[in-house]
Design an enzyme around this catalytic site. Structure first.
Site, PDB file in Angstrom:
ATOM      1  N   HIS A 125     -10.084  18.735  43.826  1.00 39.23           N
ATOM      2  CA  HIS A 125      -9.838  19.969  44.587  1.00 39.23           C
ATOM      3  C   HIS A 125      -9.184  19.637  45.933  1.00 39.23           C
ATOM      4  O   HIS A 125      -9.865  19.564  46.966  1.00 39.23           O
ATOM      5  CB  HIS A 125     -11.145  20.729  44.810  1.00 39.23           C
ATOM      6  N   GLU A 147      -7.447  21.430  47.847  1.00 41.49           N
ATOM      7  CA  GLU A 147      -7.482  22.529  48.813  1.00 41.49           C
ATOM      8  C   GLU A 147      -8.625  22.373  49.819  1.00 41.49           C
ATOM      9  O   GLU A 147      -8.553  22.906  50.937  1.00 41.49           O
ATOM     10  CB  GLU A 147      -7.613  23.878  48.081  1.00 41.49           C
ATOM     11  N   CYS A 205      -8.141  21.351  38.812  1.00 43.23           N
ATOM     12  CA  CYS A 205      -9.368  21.236  38.014  1.00 43.23           C
ATOM     13  C   CYS A 205      -9.167  21.888  36.641  1.00 43.23           C
ATOM     14  O   CYS A 205      -8.461  21.350  35.806  1.00 43.23           O
ATOM     15  CB  CYS A 205     -10.550  21.840  38.776  1.00 43.23           C
TER      16      CYS A 205
END
Length: 299
Positions: A227, A229, A89
């Site tokens: 994102h 993760e 990001c």
């Protein structure tokens, strides 16, 4: 504090390390301590010693101007010394800004989030949203990213994105988003002309979702607007984080059977020392091949 704020990033790194049977040491560095304005302080010296001791770098997402020049400095260090780096990001946006400043020569390049009056607006607020209004203006949730074909002149058959996701050009990956700002499409041609590859875009071909450098130039310079993760699991690791761990451990080339003459990672030796545990100490200690040290750059 950081273990709560960046729990998903920490877990994604650990999931990838466990998959590779590596013992991971995460070294947190406050990005503002990497900035030239701190050059006369011990915190500056210690931060740079820490950064230079690790095998790889991750710059997670975030908001606000605090520490942004430190993040950009970390990107420059990783790019020029060929240390594997993953930007998420704002981390990806920092990679684009750094490249514009130091490769394109746009010294004052920045994001309008931090300085709306700048000449070179490399990162801008999404055009369909109203500038200055915060409510309901974020791009959220799962979105498609279309993997792009690399220029034939590059001499690289597959992008990093295609390799780590195991998908061909034209296919899409589905990842979760949470952002308000994005790369300015007006600068894409000039950035790509100097070697920064946008290997993933949205369905309109206007939003830049993935950025990378050619593998012959850097072992793992990879940034994503989304994102990844948030979807990482122990039994299904996040591809971008797995790629970072592979490159940091010197295993990316062998994993994807990349020819030695076309992969810069085959010519890079791993760091032979690391920061002491998860502390902020720059102390260096010998480490075995089963140990890996990754720096996370926080605001």
């Amino acid at each position: 504090k950081l273990s709560d704020s960046y729990l998903s990033v920490i877990k994604a790194c650990k999931h990838a390390a466990i998959t590779e049977n590596l013992k991971l040491s995460l070294v947190w560095i406050e990005s503002s301590n990497l900035e030239e304005s701190r050059s006369g302080e011990d915190s500056y010296k210690n931060a740079w010693e820490q950064l230079k001791s690790v095998d790889g770098i991750v710059i997670p997402g975030g908001f606000g101007v605090r520490g942004i020049d430190g993040k950009i400095a970390a990107v420059k260090y990783a790019r020029t010394t060929k240390v594997p780096i993953l930007g998420v990001c704002l981390g990806m946006q920092s990679m684009v800004i750094e490249f514009a400043r130091n490769v394109l020569g746009h010294t004052g390049a920045n994001s309008t989030e931090f300085d709306p009056s700048i000449e070179h607006k490399l990162v801008i607020e999404m055009l369909e949203h109203h500038t200055g209004k915060m409510g309901g203006t974020m791009r959220l949730g799962a979105r498609q990213t279309i993997l792009q074909k690399l220029p034939e002149a590059l001499g690289q058959e597959k992008s990093i994105a295609s390799l780590i996701y195991g998908k061909p050009e034209g296919a899409f990956v589905l990842e979760r988003h949470r952002h308000r700002y994005e790369v300015n499409p007006d600068y894409v041609d000039s950035l790509e002309g100097k070697g920064l590859l946008f290997s993933g875009k949205d369905e309109t071909n206007e939003r830049m979702e993935i950025v990378e450098l050619a593998l012959k130039e850097h072992p793992y310079f990879f940034g994503v607007q989304y994102h990844p993760e948030l979807k990482s699991r122990p039994e299904k690791v996040s591809p971008p984080f797995h790629g970072l761990i592979l490159a940091a451990a010197g295993r990316f080339g062998s994993k994807y059977e990349l020819p030695a003459e076309t992969y810069s990672g085959n010519r890079r030796k791993r760091t032979v020392s690391k920061a002491d545990g998860d502390s902020n100490s720059p102390t260096k200690k010998p480490r075995s091949e089963s140990q890996l040290s990754i720096s996370a750059i926080s605001p």
